[in-house]
Design an enzyme around this catalytic site. Structure first.
Site, PDB file in Angstrom:
ATOM      1  N   CYS A 117       0.817  -1.223   0.000  1.00 47.69           N
ATOM      2  CA  CYS A 117       0.000   0.000   0.000  1.00 47.69           C
ATOM      3  C   CYS A 117       0.852   1.274   0.000  1.00 47.69           C
ATOM      4  CB  CYS A 117      -0.976  -0.017   1.166  1.00 47.69           C
ATOM      5  SG  CYS A 117      -2.138  -1.392   1.035  1.00 47.69           S
ATOM      6  N   HIS A 244      -3.079   7.159   2.529  1.00 44.33           N
ATOM      7  CA  HIS A 244      -3.529   5.859   2.037  1.00 44.33           C
ATOM      8  C   HIS A 244      -4.820   5.504   2.775  1.00 44.33           C
ATOM      9  CE1 HIS A 244      -3.955   1.724   1.162  1.00 44.33           C
ATOM     10  NE2 HIS A 244      -3.626   1.331   2.380  1.00 44.33           N
ATOM     11  N   ASN A 274     -10.010  -0.339   0.545  1.00 43.22           N
ATOM     12  CA  ASN A 274      -8.548  -0.271   0.452  1.00 43.22           C
ATOM     13  C   ASN A 274      -8.123  -0.827  -0.907  1.00 43.22           C
ATOM     14  OD1 ASN A 274      -5.774  -0.634   0.601  1.00 43.22           O
ATOM     15  ND2 ASN A 274      -5.801  -1.332   2.729  1.00 43.22           N
TER      16      ASN A 274
HETATM   17  N1  COA Z   1     -17.560  -8.410  11.446  1.00 47.29           N
HETATM   18  C1  COA Z   1     -17.898  -8.655  12.731  1.00 47.29           C
HETATM   19  N2  COA Z   1     -16.980  -8.851  13.680  1.00 47.29           N
HETATM   20  C2  COA Z   1     -15.693  -8.822  13.348  1.00 47.29           C
HETATM   21  C3  COA Z   1     -15.270  -8.584  12.024  1.00 47.29           C
HETATM   22  C4  COA Z   1     -16.270  -8.369  11.059  1.00 47.29           C
HETATM   23  N3  COA Z   1     -15.974  -8.116   9.756  1.00 47.29           N
HETATM   24  N4  COA Z   1     -13.924  -8.597  11.986  1.00 47.29           N
HETATM   25  C5  COA Z   1     -13.515  -8.839  13.237  1.00 47.29           C
HETATM   26  N5  COA Z   1     -14.583  -8.975  14.046  1.00 47.29           N
HETATM   27  C6  COA Z   1     -14.609  -9.227  15.476  1.00 47.29           C
HETATM   28  C7  COA Z   1     -13.369  -9.912  15.980  1.00 47.29           C
HETATM   29  O1  COA Z   1     -13.469 -11.304  15.840  1.00 47.29           O
HETATM   30  C8  COA Z   1     -13.377  -9.490  17.431  1.00 47.29           C
HETATM   31  O2  COA Z   1     -14.252 -10.294  18.131  1.00 47.29           O
HETATM   32  P1  COA Z   1     -13.916 -10.747  19.639  1.00 47.29           P
HETATM   33  O3  COA Z   1     -13.874  -9.459  20.415  1.00 47.29           O
HETATM   34  O4  COA Z   1     -15.047 -11.630  19.955  1.00 47.29           O
HETATM   35  O5  COA Z   1     -12.588 -11.438  19.555  1.00 47.29           O
HETATM   36  C9  COA Z   1     -13.950  -8.081  17.393  1.00 47.29           C
HETATM   37  O6  COA Z   1     -14.655  -7.975  16.146  1.00 47.29           O
HETATM   38  C10 COA Z   1     -12.924  -7.008  17.458  1.00 47.29           C
HETATM   39  O7  COA Z   1     -11.910  -7.318  16.503  1.00 47.29           O
HETATM   40  P2  COA Z   1     -10.684  -6.415  16.262  1.00 47.29           P
HETATM   41  O8  COA Z   1      -9.798  -7.062  15.240  1.00 47.29           O
HETATM   42  O9  COA Z   1     -10.069  -5.999  17.563  1.00 47.29           O
HETATM   43  O10 COA Z   1     -11.424  -5.153  15.618  1.00 47.29           O
HETATM   44  P3  COA Z   1     -10.852  -3.779  15.227  1.00 47.29           P
HETATM   45  O11 COA Z   1     -11.640  -2.736  15.825  1.00 47.29           O
HETATM   46  O12 COA Z   1      -9.358  -3.737  15.380  1.00 47.29           O
HETATM   47  O13 COA Z   1     -11.147  -3.742  13.663  1.00 47.29           O
HETATM   48  C11 COA Z   1      -9.962  -4.035  11.612  1.00 47.29           C
HETATM   49  C12 COA Z   1     -10.605  -4.720  12.802  1.00 47.29           C
HETATM   50  C13 COA Z   1      -9.362  -5.094  10.704  1.00 47.29           C
HETATM   51  C14 COA Z   1     -11.020  -3.257  10.866  1.00 47.29           C
HETATM   52  C15 COA Z   1      -8.879  -3.063  12.117  1.00 47.29           C
HETATM   53  O14 COA Z   1      -8.056  -3.734  13.037  1.00 47.29           O
HETATM   54  C16 COA Z   1      -8.023  -2.509  11.022  1.00 47.29           C
HETATM   55  O15 COA Z   1      -8.500  -1.769  10.181  1.00 47.29           O
HETATM   56  N6  COA Z   1      -6.729  -2.797  11.077  1.00 47.29           N
HETATM   57  C17 COA Z   1      -5.808  -2.290  10.091  1.00 47.29           C
HETATM   58  C18 COA Z   1      -6.036  -2.978   8.791  1.00 47.29           C
HETATM   59  C19 COA Z   1      -5.212  -2.366   7.735  1.00 47.29           C
HETATM   60  O16 COA Z   1      -5.003  -1.207   7.708  1.00 47.29           O
HETATM   61  N7  COA Z   1      -4.750  -3.167   6.783  1.00 47.29           N
HETATM   62  C20 COA Z   1      -4.048  -2.727   5.661  1.00 47.29           C
HETATM   63  C21 COA Z   1      -2.871  -1.934   5.980  1.00 47.29           C
HETATM   64  S1  COA Z   1      -2.355  -1.129   4.546  1.00 47.29           S
END
Ligand code: COA
Length: 335
Positions: A117, A244, A274
């Site tokens: 990215c 980004h 993304n």
């Molecule tokens: N729908 C419902 N629940 C979901 C889910 C979805 N699509 N994805 C994850 N969950 C759940 C998890 O299982 C977790 O459940 P638990 O509490 O029972 O374990 C809960 O939601 C919280 O998950 P978590 O991963 O802590 O959520 P978050 O707030 O961090 O959001 C992302 C997840 C992936 C959206 C976030 O971490 C993110 O954007 N990270 C960066 C990703 C990124 O930038 N990638 C590319 C870089 S260039």
């Protein structure tokens, strides 16, 4: 007395981007996936994304965006094509030579840059190097990705995030004091954290979301500060930050760290998700089309991606004709 010459620089003189026509809203994506529209919107800011048809390649997307960028300059005179992508059409050869050939630029230097990215910012730095070493006078820089093919079909963490698109700019040789001249580049990497976002050979994307989130905020905040400082601006001088688009909450957190309010942050993740290396040029084209970017604006481009990689640069927005909106009159009609 002689007047000191302004130093040579790469100057942005063309811009174009495209989105595939197929819109996939959260509700459609949620069918068969253990998630909800409400969860995706509140945790990522994404409402919908564009997904390329199976027969549309990364080269097809790149060519469509590049054609728009070249058209905006009124010339196809290009000495090199640099393509940032994580989803090349083949393991070998690189995709850039195909893009060049499809654009009628056979014989032109063409190669891919792989920095996920952050790829577009790495490609800008590479192109600027080609220009300042006088290897090329004009360089076409493209970011194109079909990121939607990387997550597993049943992975609710990654599938809502990643999507497809392409954007391109044309850089020409000019002077550092001109509008459009790219400022100092800041690039970095930390391979010790490669496992936070990885696609193993023959496998699907694996992501450690919360850790990646923290790195994204820290790295984009730091690299933005550095690029702004090297340009001899203050953060308060920045009219538009073009980050980004990984997660609306990441962009908001970077804004909070740097005291750059929402009005000064370009954001289109709601409609595109993304799109990997396409993310920044897509956001630039949309902001140019809708008037968010105006001539004379002080702009900072900042990126973070798997690797880990990060990078940023600055420019004063030049007197460009507003770009065509990436979602309008798209030439990618094969659905
Ligand atoms: N729908 C419902 N629940 C979901 C889910 C979805 N699509 N994805 C994850 N969950 C759940 C998890 O299982 C977790 O459940 P638990 O509490 O029972 O374990 C809960 O939601 C919280 O998950 P978590 O991963 O802590 O959520 P978050 O707030 O961090 O959001 C992302 C997840 C992936 C959206 C976030 O971490 C993110 O954007 N990270 C960066 C990703 C990124 O930038 N990638 C590319 C870089 S260039």
């Amino acid at each position: 007395m002689t007047t000191p010459q302004a130093s040579q620089a790469a100057v942005l003189c063309g811009l174009g981007a495209v989105l595939p026509p197929r819109v996939v809203r959260n509700d459609e994506l949620c069918a068969g996936l253990d998630t909800t529209d409400e969860w995706i919107r509140s945790r990522t800011g994404i409402r919908e994304r564009r997904i390329a048809a199976a027969e549309v390649s990364t080269a097809d997307l790149a060519v469509a965006a590049a054609a728009r960028a070249l058209e905006s300059t009124g010339s196809t005179d290009v000495d090199a094509v640099v393509l940032a992508t994580t989803t090349p059409d083949h393991l070998m050869p690189a995709t850039a030579p195909s893009v060049a050939a499809l654009l009628g630029l056979t014989g032109t230097a063409a190669f891919d840059v792989a920095a996920v990215c952050t790829g577009f910012v790495y490609a800008l730095a590479t192109a600027a190097g080609l220009i300042t070493t006088r290897t090329a006078r004009t360089v076409l820089v493209v970011g194109a990705d079909r990121m939607s093919q990387l997550p597993a079909a049943d992975d609710r963490t990654t599938r809502p995030l990643f999507a497809d698109g392409a954007g391109a700019v044309v850089l020409r040789s000019g002077t550092a004091t001109e509008p459009g001249a790219l400022g100092p580049m800041v690039l970095g990497s930390d391979g010790a954290h490669r496992d936070l976002l990885v696609v193993p050979h023959g496998g699907h994307m694996q992501m450690q979301g919360p850790d990646l989130f923290r790195h994204a905020v820290d790295r984009m905040s730091a690299v933005t500060r550095q690029a702004v400082q090297l340009a001899r601006w203050r953060l308060a001088d920045v009219d538009r930050i073009v980050p980004h688009q990984a997660n609306a909450r990441i962009t908001a957190a970077v804004g909070r760290h740097l005291a750059i309010d929402a009005d000064r942050r370009v954001q289109n993740i709601e409609y595109v998700g993304n799109t990997g290396a396409a993310s920044i040029p897509l956001a630039l084209a949309q902001a140019s089309a809708d008037g968010t970017l105006q001539r004379g604006h002080r702009v900072c481009l900042t990126a973070f991606g798997a690797g880990l990689t990060w990078g940023a640069t600055t420019l004063t927005w030049p007197d460009l004709k507003p770009a065509a909106h990436p979602a309008h009159d798209t030439p990618m009609e094969r659905t």
